[in-house]
Design an enzyme around this catalytic site. Structure first.
Site, short mmCIF file in Angstrom:
data_model
loop_
_atom_site.label_atom_id
_atom_site.label_comp_id
_atom_site.label_asym_id
_atom_site.label_seq_id
_atom_site.Cartn_x
_atom_site.Cartn_y
_atom_site.Cartn_z
N HIS A 135 -44.61 -35.01 7.53
CA HIS A 135 -45.17 -35.23 6.19
C HIS A 135 -46.63 -35.66 6.20
O HIS A 135 -47.22 -35.81 5.14
CB HIS A 135 -44.29 -36.22 5.42
CG HIS A 135 -43.00 -35.59 4.99
ND1 HIS A 135 -42.85 -34.97 3.77
CD2 HIS A 135 -41.82 -35.45 5.64
CE1 HIS A 135 -41.63 -34.49 3.68
NE2 HIS A 135 -40.98 -34.77 4.80
N ASP A 138 -45.79 -31.35 2.78
CA ASP A 138 -44.93 -32.17 1.93
C ASP A 138 -43.61 -31.45 1.64
O ASP A 138 -43.47 -30.25 1.85
CB ASP A 138 -45.64 -32.56 0.62
CG ASP A 138 -46.00 -31.38 -0.24
OD1 ASP A 138 -45.07 -30.68 -0.69
OD2 ASP A 138 -47.19 -31.15 -0.46
#
Length: 105
Positions: free
Chosen positions: A75, A79
């Site tokens: 991340h 995302d």
């Protein structure tokens, strides 16, 4: 965390086919410098409810071929929304492979 230049070289994506050894699902773990990993389970024949014949409000049980796919991502780089959209496109290509060829540039 912050990414440094040395973290941006080498392989970026791994696809694991656990279905080839009979696996149905796994929780893939991203190993640096990878950005994402995917794991495909074996194709299973399972019963599914589908709409009945046209005009009928009843449901019917039909055979369906299903395969579980699981994704993991770093991340700091990607995302969950991007990975989810990628998953939907990939699913579409698996369900209709000719669309992949027709969308290539």
């Amino acid at each position: 965390g912050e990414l440094e230049e040395h973290g941006l070289v080498g392989p970026t994506f791994t696809m694991s086919n656990i279905g080839s050894i009979g696996g149905t699902y796994m929780s893939p773990v991203v190993l640096p410098p990878q950005v994402a990993i995917g794991a495909m389970g074996k194709i299973q024949r399972l019963p599914r409810f589908v709409d009945g014949s046209s005009g009928s409000s009843s449901m019917e049980v039909k055979e369906a071929h299903l395969m579980s796919i699981s994704w993991g991502g770093d991340h700091r780089v990607i995302d969950g929304g991007t990975l989810g959209r990628f998953s939907n496109v990939w699913k579409g290509y698996m369900e209709a492979p000719l669309t992949m060829i027709t969308t290539m540039k």
